[in-house]
Motif scaffolding. Structure first.
Motif, PDB file in Angstrom:
ATOM      1  N   ASP A  97     -13.074  -2.784   2.875  1.00 37.85           N
ATOM      2  CA  ASP A  97     -12.270  -2.525   4.044  1.00 37.85           C
ATOM      3  C   ASP A  97     -11.182  -1.469   3.953  1.00 37.85           C
ATOM      4  OD1 ASP A  97     -13.441  -5.169   5.003  1.00 37.85           O
ATOM      5  OD2 ASP A  97     -11.964  -6.385   4.283  1.00 37.85           O
ATOM      6  N   THR A  98     -10.699  -1.327   2.995  1.00 38.10           N
ATOM      7  CA  THR A  98      -9.874  -0.132   3.035  1.00 38.10           C
ATOM      8  C   THR A  98     -10.635   1.195   3.239  1.00 38.10           C
ATOM      9  OG1 THR A  98      -8.170  -1.355   1.395  1.00 38.10           O
ATOM     10  CG2 THR A  98      -8.224   1.013   1.491  1.00 38.10           C
ATOM     11  N   TYR A  99     -11.750   1.489   2.543  1.00 34.20           N
ATOM     12  CA  TYR A  99     -12.539   2.540   2.601  1.00 34.20           C
ATOM     13  C   TYR A  99     -12.976   2.518   4.282  1.00 34.20           C
ATOM     14  CZ  TYR A  99     -13.019   3.181  -2.366  1.00 34.20           C
ATOM     15  OH  TYR A  99     -12.739   3.404  -3.707  1.00 34.20           O
ATOM     16  N   ARG A 130     -12.559  -3.141  -2.248  1.00 32.50           N
ATOM     17  CA  ARG A 130     -12.085  -1.867  -1.641  1.00 32.50           C
ATOM     18  C   ARG A 130     -12.808  -1.398  -0.114  1.00 32.50           C
ATOM     19  NH1 ARG A 130     -12.390  -1.568  -6.798  1.00 32.50           N
ATOM     20  NH2 ARG A 130     -10.518  -0.625  -7.916  1.00 32.50           N
ATOM     21  N   GLU A 176     -11.450   1.437   6.966  1.00 32.58           N
ATOM     22  CA  GLU A 176     -10.305   1.729   7.789  1.00 32.58           C
ATOM     23  C   GLU A 176     -10.137   3.161   7.660  1.00 32.58           C
ATOM     24  OE1 GLU A 176      -7.102   2.082  10.281  1.00 32.58           O
ATOM     25  OE2 GLU A 176      -8.687   0.595   9.957  1.00 32.58           O
ATOM     26  N   ARG A 177     -10.089   3.634   6.459  1.00 38.16           N
ATOM     27  CA  ARG A 177      -9.870   5.087   6.233  1.00 38.16           C
ATOM     28  C   ARG A 177     -10.853   5.950   7.201  1.00 38.16           C
ATOM     29  NH1 ARG A 177      -8.723   5.961   0.052  1.00 38.16           N
ATOM     30  NH2 ARG A 177      -8.823   8.256   0.706  1.00 38.16           N
ATOM     31  N   ASP A 213      -0.132   4.110   4.896  1.00 37.09           N
ATOM     32  CA  ASP A 213       0.167   4.549   3.459  1.00 37.09           C
ATOM     33  C   ASP A 213       0.356   5.768   3.045  1.00 37.09           C
ATOM     34  OD1 ASP A 213       0.173   1.605   3.261  1.00 37.09           O
ATOM     35  OD2 ASP A 213      -1.943   1.343   2.737  1.00 37.09           O
TER      36      ASP A 213
END
Length: 383
Positions: free
Chosen positions: A342-344, A340, A346-347, A359
């Motif tokens: 990279d997703t974190y 997670r 980016e957020r 999303d």
């Protein structure tokens, strides 16, 4: 428009200062992902090295490629990175936190405990000299609930005296584990003894962690303990087997992912949220049934499932009781953070740039703080 009420809020400053003392709201610092418990009679200066060698040999034998790791742990997207990280970790720092155990793993040995405390002190001094002493280390003494507090404090006194006599100081990272706290007054008694020990040996502030191993402990867990004990309370560790036994659960249900254990963990989280007191989960009391690939991988899958359960509940540390656990511990922790990251990131970046994260995600400030904390924790865990 002002009212006729005098300005100011009487008493606010006092309460606000108490809030800051009780809930320091600091960023998460480094916390070990595990604590390794070794019975005192089996502990030597080579223990950490041996554990690392055994764990690395298992990984090289049964996780030869990233594809093997993905098959066992299901971390397909991160398998290559996790595989490299695990092998590097086992070779360089297989144990992050070590406890020399004088309690359940050691047993009752009236004529031997003083000698084993002295031997343990010598082993710690040797490890410190060789550079193999883990970043965090210490011992677990016997419980006051056993009815013999003198045995508990005598062992701690002898151990610390032996370390200081050999090294002239107490190496950084020391903590003592205080188990089976059935009565709240035991905490103050133990903290008072630590203070006396500090004065006698001229030591820096000694900190201890309590073990939550009985339902009787839950009612007196509260944030105020962190300040009432003079800042000595470092952590709370969950003890799955004593806890589930005390509840009367059948043996086959004495497991970390039992709902009763979830309840205890949630009470611990509620009590110590924002205080800086670390939390740790318990252990799996199992090792591979044999050295075969099938048995080793079965154990790893079982342990990994429990580690994932702990991580999902916000417990980022647990106990490891066998060298094989080091492989599944590090593999699961690394995969959890990498999946997670990279997703974190980016957020958080989207929030800082005041744009949509994609999303359909609409993050609240509290969520952003949690994401930032997760990224920091991942960075520290991944090295």
């Amino acid at each position: 428009m002002r009212t006729t009420v005098p300005s100011g809020v009487p008493g606010f400053e006092r309460v606000y200062r108490a809030q800051l003392d009780r809930y320091p709201a600091a960023e998460p610092g480094w916390q070990p992902v595990h604590t390794v418990y070794v019975p005192a009679d089996r502990f030597t200066a080579g223990t950490v090295t041996v554990w690392g060698e055994e764990a690395l040999a298992l990984a090289e034998a049964h996780l030869g490629t990233p594809a093997d790791l993905a098959e066992v742990f299901g971390a397909a997207g991160e398998a290559a990175a996790v595989h490299e990280l695990v092998l590097r970790k086992l070779a360089a720092e297989p144990v992050e936190d070590l406890r020399v155990d004088f309690e359940d793993g050691y047993g009752v040995r009236p004529g031997e405990e003083d000698g084993h405390a002295e031997q343990a002190a010598g082993a710690v001094a040797a490890m410190h000299g060789a550079g193999t002493l883990p970043r965090r280390w210490g011992l677990r003494v016997k419980s006051f609930a056993d009815g013999d507090p003198e045995r508990s404090v005598r062992t701690l006194d002898g151990f610390l005296t032996g370390v200081v006599e050999r090294l002239g100081e107490l190496p950084d990272g020391f903590v003592v584990t205080f188990p089976k706290v059935l009565m709240e007054p035991y905490l103050g008694m133990f903290a008072a003894f630590l203070e006396r020990l500090e004065r006698a040996l001229r030591l820096p502030r000694l900190r201890f962690e309590i073990q939550v191993e009985a339902p009787q402990t839950l009612p007196f867990l509260r944030a105020e303990l962190a300040t009432e004990l003079g800042g000595r309370l470092a952590a709370a560790h969950f003890g799955v087997f004593d806890y589930t036994a005390a509840l009367g659960l059948p043996p086959h249900e004495q497991r970390l992912d039992h709902p009763a254990c979830d309840h205890a963990r949630h009470v611990m989280q509620t009590a110590f949220a924002g205080t800086g007191v670390e939390l740790s989960d318990g252990s799996l009391a199992a090792s591979p049934a044999s050295g075969s690939a099938a048995d080793v991988r079965t154990l790893w899958r079982r342990h990994a499932a429990l580690v994932r359960h702990s991580l999902a509940h916000g417990f980022y540390q647990g106990w490891d009781m066998h060298p094989s656990h080091l492989v599944s511990r590090f593999a699961t922790v690394y995969a959890f953070h990498l999946a997670r990251y990279d997703t974190y990131r980016e957020r958080v970046r989207a929030w800082e740039e005041r744009r949509a994260a994609g999303d359909g995600v609409m993050d609240e400030p509290a969520t952003i703080k949690t994401l930032q904390a997760a990224l920091r924790r991942a960075g520290l865990a991944l090295g």
